[in-house]
Scaffold this active site. Structure first.
Site, PDB file in Angstrom:
ATOM      1  N   GLY A   1       0.778  -1.232   0.000  1.00 46.50           N
ATOM      2  CA  GLY A   1       0.000   0.000   0.000  1.00 46.50           C
ATOM      3  C   GLY A   1       0.808   1.280   0.000  1.00 46.50           C
ATOM      4  O   GLY A   1       0.329   2.323   0.438  1.00 46.50           O
ATOM      5  N   SER A   2       2.039   1.229  -0.524  1.00 43.14           N
ATOM      6  CA  SER A   2       2.824   2.473  -0.541  1.00 43.14           C
ATOM      7  C   SER A   2       2.219   3.486  -1.528  1.00 43.14           C
ATOM      8  O   SER A   2       2.267   4.691  -1.278  1.00 43.14           O
ATOM      9  CB  SER A   2       4.292   2.195  -0.860  1.00 43.14           C
ATOM     10  OG  SER A   2       4.443   1.746  -2.177  1.00 43.14           O
TER      11      SER A   2
ATOM     12  N   HIS B   1       0.928   0.726 -13.231  1.00 47.25           N
ATOM     13  CA  HIS B   1       1.626  -0.498 -13.641  1.00 47.25           C
ATOM     14  C   HIS B   1       3.124  -0.203 -13.742  1.00 47.25           C
ATOM     15  O   HIS B   1       3.518   0.810 -14.313  1.00 47.25           O
ATOM     16  CB  HIS B   1       1.079  -0.965 -14.991  1.00 47.25           C
ATOM     17  CG  HIS B   1       1.657  -2.273 -15.429  1.00 47.25           C
ATOM     18  ND1 HIS B   1       1.248  -3.471 -14.896  1.00 47.25           N
ATOM     19  CD2 HIS B   1       2.631  -2.568 -16.319  1.00 47.25           C
ATOM     20  CE1 HIS B   1       1.948  -4.447 -15.448  1.00 47.25           C
ATOM     21  NE2 HIS B   1       2.798  -3.934 -16.321  1.00 47.25           N
TER      22      HIS B   1
HETATM   23  C1  GRF Z   1       3.576  -1.333  -7.515  1.00 51.48           C
HETATM   24  O1  GRF Z   1       4.813  -1.515  -8.125  1.00 51.48           O
HETATM   25  C2  GRF Z   1       2.474  -1.318  -8.538  1.00 51.48           C
HETATM   26  O2  GRF Z   1       2.835  -0.706  -9.733  1.00 51.48           O
HETATM   27  C3  GRF Z   1       2.292  -2.795  -8.756  1.00 51.48           C
HETATM   28  O3  GRF Z   1       2.380  -3.365  -7.475  1.00 51.48           O
HETATM   29  C4  GRF Z   1       3.201  -2.526  -6.647  1.00 51.48           C
HETATM   30  C5  GRF Z   1       2.376  -2.169  -5.449  1.00 51.48           C
HETATM   31  O4  GRF Z   1       3.105  -1.527  -4.464  1.00 51.48           O
HETATM   32  N1  GRF Z   1       1.085  -3.070  -9.490  1.00 51.48           N
HETATM   33  P1  GRF Z   1       2.368  -0.854  -3.223  1.00 51.48           P
HETATM   34  O5  GRF Z   1       1.424  -1.901  -2.620  1.00 51.48           O
HETATM   35  O6  GRF Z   1       1.652   0.366  -3.690  1.00 51.48           O
HETATM   36  O7  GRF Z   1       3.482  -0.536  -2.246  1.00 51.48           O
END
Ligand code: GRF
Length: 193
Positions: free
Chosen positions: A20-21, A114
């Site tokens: 969830g960053s 993405h």
């Molecule tokens: C990110 O790299 C996003 O592009 C991909 O999954 C990752 C999720 O990271 N689809 P976070 O959960 O937002 O930290």
């Protein structure tokens, strides 16, 4: 996008499956004056998603449905989003593919981030594939969601240089830093702000 930015902010839900960053960066952005969105709902298919902690921290409603029965989960979710007057959805590390029917209900109002320069490297393991192909650059893309995986209209992209000794982990980290900046920027662009 046809949504009006009028006076009140666009009631937005963020869907996550993991850390969830990106959710955190969207919440921070949503609290700025210039943000056209307010984050009113967090959804996860994964009860153990670390990102769910942000719901408590920022006092945002949340819901978890495991998507084992996708149809049932989606119908419940649509109902919940509806009663919470959710107008827009940001997918942020959401690892389930939404059905055509679901996407239709929020047509043109679902965004995704993405970690590649789409249309290159749709789907999973993007960094591994980019490195294997000896790409000089990779990056991230914010796009509208349609019924084909990672194929909707591109809103904004950020290019990142791949260094000599790049690993999947180092590239993922480098791109994630850019993702956190790109998602808010893409939302501003979408609303011509
Ligand atoms: C990110 O790299 C996003 O592009 C991909 O999954 C990752 C999720 O990271 N689809 P976070 O959960 O937002 O930290």
């Amino acid at each position: 996008m046809v949504l009006s930015t009028g006076h009140s902010k666009i009631r937005t839900a963020v869907f996550i499956s993991g850390t969830g960053s990106n959710l955190k960066s969207l919440i921070k952005f949503s609290k700025t004056i210039k943000s056209p969105i307010s984050i009113e709902f967090i959804f996860s298919n994964n009860l153990k998603a670390k990102g769910l902690n942000y719901a408590k921290l920022y006092k945002i409603k949340k819901k978890v449905l495991n998507f084992k029965n996708k149809n049932l989960s989606e119908n419940k979710l649509l109902y919940i989003l509806n009663i919470n007057n959710i107008e827009m959805i940001c997918l942020a590390g959401f690892m389930k593919i939404l059905s055509k029917n679901f996407i239709k209900k929020f047509k043109g109002k679902i965004l995704n981030i993405h970690p590649s320069l789409l249309p290159k490297y749709k789907g999973l393991n993007t960094h591994k594939r980019a490195l294997k192909n000896k790409e000089k650059y990779s990056g991230c893309t914010v796009h509208l969601v349609n019924s084909r995986l990672d194929s909707g209209r591109i809103v904004l992209q950020k290019k990142v240089k791949i260094s000599k000794n790049e690993t999947v982990a180092s590239l993922a980290k480098k791109i994630l830093v850019q993702e956190h900046k790109l998602y808010p920027k893409a939302i501003l662009k979408l609303f011509n702000l």
